[in-house]
Design a protein around this motif. Structure first.
Motif, PDB file in Angstrom:
ATOM      1  N   THR A  55       0.749  -1.061   0.281  1.00  0.00           N
ATOM      2  CA  THR A  55       0.021   0.128  -0.070  1.00  0.00           C
ATOM      3  C   THR A  55       1.038   1.292  -0.255  1.00  0.00           C
ATOM      4  OG1 THR A  55       0.085   0.138   2.440  1.00  0.00           O
ATOM      5  CG2 THR A  55      -1.633  -1.236   1.387  1.00  0.00           C
ATOM      6  N   SER A  56       0.239   2.314   0.083  1.00  0.00           N
ATOM      7  CA  SER A  56       0.980   3.723   0.052  1.00  0.00           C
ATOM      8  C   SER A  56       1.805   3.756   1.324  1.00  0.00           C
ATOM      9  CB  SER A  56       0.059   4.843  -0.231  1.00  0.00           C
ATOM     10  OG  SER A  56      -0.747   4.839   0.844  1.00  0.00           O
ATOM     11  N   THR A  58       3.383   1.138   2.969  1.00  0.00           N
ATOM     12  CA  THR A  58       4.221  -0.060   3.064  1.00  0.00           C
ATOM     13  C   THR A  58       5.476   0.244   3.302  1.00  0.00           C
ATOM     14  OG1 THR A  58       2.682  -1.649   1.997  1.00  0.00           O
ATOM     15  CG2 THR A  58       5.051  -2.371   2.331  1.00  0.00           C
ATOM     16  N   GLY A 121       5.925   1.983  -0.437  1.00  0.00           N
ATOM     17  CA  GLY A 121       4.587   2.504  -1.332  1.00  0.00           C
ATOM     18  C   GLY A 121       4.865   3.926  -1.726  1.00  0.00           C
ATOM     19  N   THR A 125       2.576   0.370  -5.693  1.00  0.00           N
ATOM     20  CA  THR A 125       1.698  -0.314  -4.853  1.00  0.00           C
ATOM     21  C   THR A 125       1.258  -1.545  -5.833  1.00  0.00           C
ATOM     22  OG1 THR A 125       0.018   1.070  -5.650  1.00  0.00           O
ATOM     23  CG2 THR A 125       0.884   1.754  -3.549  1.00  0.00           C
ATOM     24  N   SER A 155       2.632  -2.727   7.139  1.00  0.00           N
ATOM     25  CA  SER A 155       1.829  -2.065   5.984  1.00  0.00           C
ATOM     26  C   SER A 155       1.166  -0.808   6.596  1.00  0.00           C
ATOM     27  CB  SER A 155       0.207  -2.976   5.839  1.00  0.00           C
ATOM     28  OG  SER A 155       0.829  -4.203   5.421  1.00  0.00           O
TER      29      SER A 155
END
Length: 199
Positions: A55-56, A58, A121, A125, A155
């Motif tokens: 994800t953005s 991570t 991220g 992604t 995360s």
């Protein structure tokens, strides 16, 4: 190899990555009580992290050490068992004589190992099945050594606990300063002076 994924330690099998052409002479050894992976020679490896979503927010944290003799040494993400130019945008190069992938600098050093904390991220992604490792050294007698340890995938960004305000001092001042007095220092000695009307 033991790695931490979102705070949970998971044991993963170290597997060959990229086919026989990418692994002509490689030895992989799990060390550091299961938390370290040493690659010696010329080759690539991966861990199965099937369906892991980058994800953005991570973050990938780990430590890395090298003898400085490899062509491409680093860590990355992939969804297939092939190494190609399309993988350079999801691979972080840590060392090597060839430029391949996203170049990364360490944030510190501990006992000879460089420490990394990569905001994955911010680069890409999506879902990935492989966490990949490279110790590429395309020479007749490859002797590159790369070692990874204490690998963590997070995360979410950790938020530090706020510092509480200091408790008020319950002890009253035995010599309170009157509200119409002002403390000034004269020759290093603090003196309380009454503020008076003037003029």
């Amino acid at each position: 190899l033991n790695i931490s994924i979102d705070g949970v330690t998971q044991s993963k099998e170290v597997r060959s990555y990229g086919g026989a052409s990418q692994n002509p002479d490689i030895k992989s050894t799990v060390s550091n009580n299961g938390k370290g992976l040493q690659l010696n020679g010329n080759g690539w490896r991966y861990l199965d992290i099937s369906g892991y979503e980058v994800t953005s927010e991570t973050v990938l944290r780990f430590e890395f050490n090298s003898n400085g003799r490899g062509d491409i040494q680093g860590i990355g993400f992939d969804n297939n068992d092939s190494v190609g130019s399309d993988d350079t945008q999801q691979f972080f190069q840590l060392n090597g004589t060839q430029s391949w992938g996203l170049q990364q600098d360490s944030i510190g050093e501990s006992n000879g190992f460089k420490q990394y904390s990569i905001q994955v991220g911010q680069f890409f992604t999506g879902e990935f099945d492989y966490l990949t490792f490279s110790n590429d050294h395309d020479v007749n007698n490859p002797n590159a050594i790369g070692e990874f340890r204490n690998i963590e995938l997070l995360s979410t960004v950790e938020t530090p606990n706020p510092t509480p305000d200091p408790a008020p001092d319950p002890t009253p001042d035995p010599n309170p300063t009157p509200s119409n007095s002002l403390n000034i220092s004269i020759d290093g000695v603090t003196q309380s002076k009454e503020v008076r009307s003037y003029g």
